[in-house]
Scaffold this active site. Structure first.
Site, PDB file in Angstrom:
ATOM      1  N   ARG A  43       0.857  -1.135   0.043  1.00  0.00           N
ATOM      2  CA  ARG A  43       0.410   0.037  -0.181  1.00  0.00           C
ATOM      3  C   ARG A  43       0.849   1.272  -0.228  1.00  0.00           C
ATOM      4  NH1 ARG A  43      -2.882  -3.811   2.827  1.00  0.00           N
ATOM      5  NH2 ARG A  43      -1.836  -3.336   5.054  1.00  0.00           N
ATOM      6  N   GLU A  80       4.933  -9.999  13.950  1.00  0.00           N
ATOM      7  CA  GLU A  80       4.592 -10.449  15.343  1.00  0.00           C
ATOM      8  C   GLU A  80       4.830 -12.122  15.916  1.00  0.00           C
ATOM      9  OE1 GLU A  80       0.646  -9.547  14.497  1.00  0.00           O
ATOM     10  OE2 GLU A  80       0.284  -8.941  17.259  1.00  0.00           O
TER      11      GLU A  80
HETATM   12  P1  AMP Z   1       4.834  -2.476  11.342  1.00  0.00           P
HETATM   13  O1  AMP Z   1       5.740  -2.985  10.810  1.00  0.00           O
HETATM   14  O2  AMP Z   1       4.183  -3.011  12.416  1.00  0.00           O
HETATM   15  O3  AMP Z   1       4.702  -1.216  11.488  1.00  0.00           O
HETATM   16  O4  AMP Z   1       3.381  -2.756  10.584  1.00  0.00           O
HETATM   17  C1  AMP Z   1       3.699  -1.895   9.185  1.00  0.00           C
HETATM   18  C2  AMP Z   1       3.626  -2.211   7.988  1.00  0.00           C
HETATM   19  O5  AMP Z   1       1.947  -3.423   7.964  1.00  0.00           O
HETATM   20  C3  AMP Z   1       2.278  -1.132   7.156  1.00  0.00           C
HETATM   21  O6  AMP Z   1       3.623  -1.632   5.998  1.00  0.00           O
HETATM   22  C4  AMP Z   1       1.096  -1.529   7.642  1.00  0.00           C
HETATM   23  O7  AMP Z   1       0.293  -1.901   5.530  1.00  0.00           O
HETATM   24  C5  AMP Z   1       1.048  -2.668   7.322  1.00  0.00           C
HETATM   25  N1  AMP Z   1       0.160  -2.821   8.960  1.00  0.00           N
HETATM   26  C6  AMP Z   1       0.172  -3.262  10.143  1.00  0.00           C
HETATM   27  N2  AMP Z   1      -1.135  -2.750  11.202  1.00  0.00           N
HETATM   28  C7  AMP Z   1      -2.047  -2.459  10.323  1.00  0.00           C
HETATM   29  C8  AMP Z   1      -3.072  -2.367  10.398  1.00  0.00           C
HETATM   30  N3  AMP Z   1      -3.687  -1.836  11.720  1.00  0.00           N
HETATM   31  N4  AMP Z   1      -4.285  -2.058   9.352  1.00  0.00           N
HETATM   32  C9  AMP Z   1      -3.625  -1.307   8.189  1.00  0.00           C
HETATM   33  N5  AMP Z   1      -2.200  -2.037   7.945  1.00  0.00           N
HETATM   34  C10 AMP Z   1      -1.573  -2.322   8.968  1.00  0.00           C
END
Ligand code: AMP
Length: 175
Positions: free
Chosen positions: A62, A99
Site C-alpha cells: 500500500r 508479530e
Molecule cells: P509495522 O512493521 O508493524 O510497523 O507494520 C506496518 C506495515 O503493516 C504497514 O506497511 C501496514 O500496511 C501494515 N499494517 C500493520 N498494522 C496494520 C493495521 N492495523 N491496519 C492496516 N495495515 C497495517
C-alpha cells in the site's frame, strides 16, 4: 491546506483482519474518492516542503500507492522497497521481526545513489519493524533520508522508537 479530519472519517476499521485481535485500518475508501486521495497526497507531499527530494521510496504494497503519487507531485523519482523475491536485479536485503516470525525486504542496490535525498513513505506505522528495515536498506546504500511520512500512525504501538532520529510526520495519529 486540506483538513485531515475528512481523511480520518473515511478510514474503515475492520475488526479481526487479517488475524483475530487486529483492527485493520482500511484506506480503500480514501483511494476511491478523488478529492480525498488528492488531499492525502497533498498532506504527505507537504512533509517534504522546502526540501530537495531526489527519490520517494515506498514500501510494499500500500505504500507504493501513496509514494508513487507523492513522487509525481513533487517531481521526484519513485523507488520500491519490496518483499523478498520480487525484485529482478541485484538487491540488498534486511530481515525484520513480525508479530510471529520474520520477514525480509529488499531494495535494488542501484536504486538510490550515495548522497541522494530520500523521502520514505508508507500507509501506516504500526510497530515500526517494516519502516525500520527500509531505513536500514537505505542506510546501506548511503541515502540521505530527509523525512519519513505516514498517512496513519498507531501511536499506542510506539513504532517511532524503531526509526532512530529521523524526522517523522504522520497525517493521522490513532491512540
Ligand atoms: P509495522 O512493521 O508493524 O510497523 O507494520 C506496518 C506495515 O503493516 C504497514 O506497511 C501496514 O500496511 C501494515 N499494517 C500493520 N498494522 C496494520 C493495521 N492495523 N491496519 C492496516 N495495515 C497495517
Amino acid at each position: 491546506m486540506p483538513s485531515p479530519d475528512s481523511l480520518r472519517a473515511a478510514i474503515r476499521d475492520v475488526v479481526d483482519f487479517p488475524t483475530p485481535g487486529i483492527v485493520f485500518k482500511d484506506i480503500t475508501p480514501i483511494l476511491g474518492d478523488a478529492a480525498l486521495f488528492r488531499d492525502a497526497i497533498t498532506l504527505l507531499a507537504e512533509s517534504a516542503a522546502g526540501q530537495k527530494i531526489d527519490k520517494v521510496v515506498g514500501i510494499d504494497a500500500r505504500g507504493f500507492i501513496f509514494a508513487a503519487a507523492v513522487a509525481d507531485r513533487i517531481g521526484a523519482g519513485f523507488v520500491p522497497v519490496r518483499k523478498k523475491g520480487k525484485l529482478p536485479w541485484k538487491t540488498k536485503q534486511v530481515a525484520y521481526s513480525l508479530e510471529y516470525g520474520e520477514s525480509v525486504v529488499e531494495l535494488h542496490e542501484d536504486a538510490v545513489l550515495p548522497g541522494e535525498t530520500v523521502l520514505l513513505v508508507d500507509d501506516l506505522l504500526a510497530t515500526g519493524g517494516t519502516a525500520g528495515a527500509a531505513l536500514k536498506l537505505l542506510d546501506q546504500l548511503g541515502a540521505k533520508v530527509v523525512g519519513v511520512a505516514f498517512l496513519i500512525e498507531l501511536g499506542f504501538l510506539n513504532g517511532r522508537s524503531q526509526l532512530g532520529s529521523h524526522k517523522i510526520e504522520s497525517i493521522l495519529i490513532f491512540d
